[in-house]
Design a protein around this motif. Structure first.
Motif, short mmCIF file in Angstrom:
data_model
loop_
_atom_site.label_atom_id
_atom_site.label_comp_id
_atom_site.label_asym_id
_atom_site.label_seq_id
_atom_site.Cartn_x
_atom_site.Cartn_y
_atom_site.Cartn_z
N MET A 102 -18.28 5.78 10.39
CA MET A 102 -17.53 4.54 10.30
C MET A 102 -16.03 4.79 10.18
SD MET A 102 -19.36 1.93 10.73
CE MET A 102 -18.35 0.63 10.06
N SER A 103 -15.65 6.00 9.76
CA SER A 103 -14.22 6.28 9.66
C SER A 103 -13.54 6.17 11.02
CB SER A 103 -14.01 7.68 9.07
OG SER A 103 -14.63 8.66 9.88
N LEU A 104 -14.28 6.50 12.09
CA LEU A 104 -13.74 6.37 13.43
C LEU A 104 -13.43 4.91 13.74
CD1 LEU A 104 -13.09 7.43 16.27
CD2 LEU A 104 -15.52 7.18 16.82
N VAL A 105 -14.34 4.01 13.39
CA VAL A 105 -14.14 2.59 13.65
C VAL A 105 -13.00 2.05 12.80
CG1 VAL A 105 -15.23 0.31 13.61
CG2 VAL A 105 -16.56 2.32 14.30
N ARG A 106 -12.96 2.44 11.53
CA ARG A 106 -11.89 1.97 10.65
C ARG A 106 -10.52 2.42 11.17
NH1 ARG A 106 -15.83 2.96 6.65
NH2 ARG A 106 -15.21 5.15 6.49
N GLY A 107 -10.42 3.70 11.48
CA GLY A 107 -9.16 4.19 12.02
C GLY A 107 -8.81 3.56 13.34
N GLY A 108 -9.82 3.31 14.18
CA GLY A 108 -9.59 2.69 15.47
C GLY A 108 -9.05 1.28 15.35
N ILE A 109 -9.60 0.51 14.40
CA ILE A 109 -9.11 -0.86 14.20
C ILE A 109 -7.64 -0.84 13.77
CG2 ILE A 109 -9.35 -2.90 12.74
CD1 ILE A 109 -12.37 -2.39 12.71
N CYS A 110 -7.29 0.05 12.84
CA CYS A 110 -5.91 0.13 12.40
C CYS A 110 -4.98 0.57 13.54
CB CYS A 110 -5.79 1.09 11.22
SG CYS A 110 -6.61 0.50 9.71
N PHE B 154 -7.70 1.43 1.56
CA PHE B 154 -7.02 2.05 2.71
C PHE B 154 -6.40 0.99 3.61
CE2 PHE B 154 -7.47 3.09 7.23
CZ PHE B 154 -6.57 4.16 7.32
N LEU B 155 -7.16 -0.07 3.90
CA LEU B 155 -6.67 -1.13 4.77
C LEU B 155 -5.47 -1.83 4.14
CD1 LEU B 155 -6.94 -2.92 7.27
CD2 LEU B 155 -8.59 -4.32 6.00
N GLN C 60 -7.11 -11.05 8.34
CA GLN C 60 -6.89 -11.69 7.05
C GLN C 60 -7.97 -12.74 6.77
OE1 GLN C 60 -5.11 -10.50 4.91
NE2 GLN C 60 -3.01 -10.01 5.51
N ALA C 61 -8.44 -13.43 7.81
CA ALA C 61 -9.52 -14.39 7.63
C ALA C 61 -10.79 -13.67 7.17
CB ALA C 61 -9.78 -15.14 8.93
N PHE C 62 -11.03 -12.48 7.70
CA PHE C 62 -12.18 -11.68 7.24
C PHE C 62 -12.02 -11.30 5.77
CE2 PHE C 62 -12.89 -7.12 6.34
CZ PHE C 62 -14.23 -7.21 5.99
N LEU C 63 -10.83 -10.82 5.39
CA LEU C 63 -10.61 -10.42 4.00
C LEU C 63 -10.76 -11.62 3.05
CD1 LEU C 63 -7.54 -8.03 4.38
CD2 LEU C 63 -9.93 -7.40 3.99
N ALA C 64 -10.35 -12.79 3.50
CA ALA C 64 -10.45 -13.98 2.65
C ALA C 64 -11.89 -14.43 2.46
CB ALA C 64 -9.62 -15.11 3.25
N THR C 65 -12.76 -14.13 3.43
CA THR C 65 -14.14 -14.63 3.39
C THR C 65 -15.17 -13.53 3.18
OG1 THR C 65 -14.26 -14.47 5.82
CG2 THR C 65 -13.56 -16.58 4.88
N TRP D 149 -3.25 -0.69 1.94
CA TRP D 149 -2.04 0.13 1.97
C TRP D 149 -1.54 0.34 3.40
CZ3 TRP D 149 1.32 1.19 -1.64
CH2 TRP D 149 0.93 1.02 -2.97
N PHE D 150 -2.44 0.35 4.35
CA PHE D 150 -2.00 0.42 5.75
C PHE D 150 -1.15 -0.80 6.09
CE2 PHE D 150 -2.94 -1.40 9.96
CZ PHE D 150 -2.26 -0.49 10.76
N LEU D 151 -1.62 -2.00 5.71
CA LEU D 151 -0.88 -3.22 6.01
C LEU D 151 0.45 -3.27 5.27
CD1 LEU D 151 -3.81 -5.81 5.95
CD2 LEU D 151 -2.61 -4.92 7.96
N ILE D 152 0.46 -2.82 4.01
CA ILE D 152 1.70 -2.84 3.22
C ILE D 152 2.74 -1.91 3.83
CG2 ILE D 152 2.71 -2.23 0.99
CD1 ILE D 152 0.06 -3.13 -0.30
N VAL D 153 2.33 -0.68 4.12
CA VAL D 153 3.28 0.31 4.65
C VAL D 153 3.71 -0.07 6.07
CG1 VAL D 153 3.54 2.72 5.33
CG2 VAL D 153 2.37 2.16 3.20
N PHE D 154 2.78 -0.57 6.87
CA PHE D 154 3.11 -0.93 8.25
C PHE D 154 4.07 -2.12 8.26
CE2 PHE D 154 1.80 -2.80 12.46
CZ PHE D 154 2.39 -1.81 13.22
N CYS D 155 3.86 -3.09 7.38
CA CYS D 155 4.77 -4.23 7.29
C CYS D 155 6.18 -3.75 6.94
CB CYS D 155 4.26 -5.22 6.24
SG CYS D 155 5.31 -6.65 5.97
N PHE D 156 6.27 -2.82 6.00
CA PHE D 156 7.57 -2.27 5.61
C PHE D 156 8.22 -1.56 6.80
CE2 PHE D 156 9.71 1.68 4.40
CZ PHE D 156 10.80 1.18 3.69
N ALA D 157 7.46 -0.70 7.49
CA ALA D 157 8.03 0.10 8.58
C ALA D 157 8.54 -0.79 9.72
CB ALA D 157 6.97 1.08 9.10
#
Length: 424
Positions: free
Chosen positions: A1-9, A113-114, A394-399, A116-124
């Protein structure tokens, strides 16, 4: 599943950096990547007989909306079959990545992981936008061949779409800070990573983006008041972010941004926006049941235009009206079902959440979708692939399902390092 997670990001990062994935080549990369990741997930399920499929309530209206496009295509119910075919492929990629996100991000460590990816990516991306604004305004990636007449910001052709990106990513950090989802050791780092995007948002001068962000802050404040006294939020941390963000805005110089916000700029007047909404309404009333066809507004709109100014209208700066014009009542019912399920599941999940991290992540997601839904009344961020993907994420995270106590307990033993990243 790490492949799918990394792929989505990676797909999300690519879509943002590739001008929002609005061009044919970048949209094709997103669609092919979604298909490859779905195939990878299918292979993993075939190899692991104990693997389960996580079903999210929002899958229903999303699949129904995709089915409307397919029926329009196969039953000849579209004004331009080629455009509908391209839009169906795009929507199919969205639905696929939404489904895969529900499978890939289940455990606390994966969600951390997701986040911190969004936080750092938003900053960058925000830092890129600020530097680019002061060194080569009107150019993308400092390339003169990509000069966009001064309306671009960061990697986006339109500053309003950059604002939409910030609206969809910045609340993650704010929610975690507010609800104690980040450890005290990492709080200063998180503060820095959230200050810069606030400054970039104001500097972009997007009126809709700033109003949407104001709603997000209000939503976070309302959610914070629902917690018990012993679980009080970090209001001091949020106040620190607000004051530091104001200092950054003052330092980078917000005069031009304030001028953009306070005056009707040359890009699009409110009367022009109103005329486009009336044109889209004309398309809806001409095709009330099934609409003109997914993705066909650009070809159908000229017949219903009420104020001609010589420009080609690709989108009407109102995602709701455009959806009704292209999919009719059928698509409108899918949209209402999506919004109702989003509200119901998000509210239920937030009330059931017991971990500080899960509560903060969910609160940030709720604020993000609320801000963009408001912004969508005067813009078309949901027709920008990168922002549409982030909205669905974000809709997924909310639900999503709350983090169970058993999961947290197991991870304390197996992943002791996590508590150096997120709070209890």
């Amino acid at each position: 599943m790490s492949l799918v997670r990394g792929g989505i990001c990676l797909v999300i990062a690519f879509s943002v950096l590739a001008f929002g994935a609005v061009e044919a080549w970048s949209a094709a990369v997103v669609e092919i990547s979604a298909a490859v990741l779905l195939l990878a997930r299918a292979i993993l399920i075939a190899r692991d007989r104990t693997a389960t499929i996580q079903w999210n309530a929002l899958n229903g209206p999303l699949l129904a909306f995709l089915a409307i496009g397919l029926l329009q295509l196969f039953l000849g119910g579209t004004a331009y079959a080629f455009l509908t075919r391209m839009e169906v492929l795009r929507v199919a990629a969205y639905v696929t990545l939404f489904f895969l996100a529900a499978q890939a991000f289940r455990k606390r460590a994966d969600l951390s992981f997701l986040a911190w990816f969004l936080i750092v990516f938003c900053f960058a991306v925000s830092l890129l936008g600020i530097i680019q604004h002061f060194t080569s305004e009107g150019e993308l990636y400092w390339m003169p061949s990509l000069t966009i007449r001064g309306d671009s910001f960061g990697p986006f052709v339109n500053r309003n779409h950059f604002a939409g990106f910030v609206e969809l990513t910045l609340p993650v950090g704010l929610g975690l800070m507010l609800f104690r989802g980040i450890s005290s050791e990492l709080l200063p780092l998180a503060t820095v990573l959230t200050i810069v995007p606030v400054g970039a948002l104001v500097l972009s001068g997007s009126r809709g983006g700033i109003i949407g962000f104001a709603l997000e802050l209000r939503v976070l404040a309302v959610l914070a008041r629902t917690r018990r006294a012993g679980e009080g939020p970090r209001m001091i941390a949020l106040a620190t972010v607000a004051l530091a963000a104001l200092a950054v805005v003052a330092w980078v110089g917000a005069g031009k941004a304030i001028q953009r916000f306070s005056t009707a700029r040359q890009d699009l007047t409110m009367s022009r926006r109103g005329s486009m909404v009336r044109g889209a309404a004309g398309i809806f009333f001409a095709h009330p049941i099934k609409g003109s066809g997914l993705g066909t507004l650009v070809s159908v709109y000229p017949r219903y235009e009420t104020l001609y100014d010589g420009y080609v209208v690709q989108h009407v700066h109102n995602d709701y009206m455009e959806a009704l014009a292209e999919t009719g009542v059928a698509g409108g019912l899918c949209g209402l079902a999506f919004l109702w399920l989003l509200y119901r599941e998000a509210r239920t999940g937030f009330e059931a959440e017991r971990s500080h991290f899960g509560r903060g992540l969910r609160a940030g997601a709720i604020a993000a979708v609320a801000g963009l839904l408001l912004h969508s009344f005067i813009d078309f961020n949901l027709h920008i692939p990168s922002n549409a993907l982030l909205f669905l994420l974000q809709a997924f995270l909310a639900t999503s399902d709350p983090i169970s106590p058993e999961t947290r307990g197991a991870e304390r033993g197996q992943r002791s390092r996590e508590y150096s990243v997120v709070g209890g």
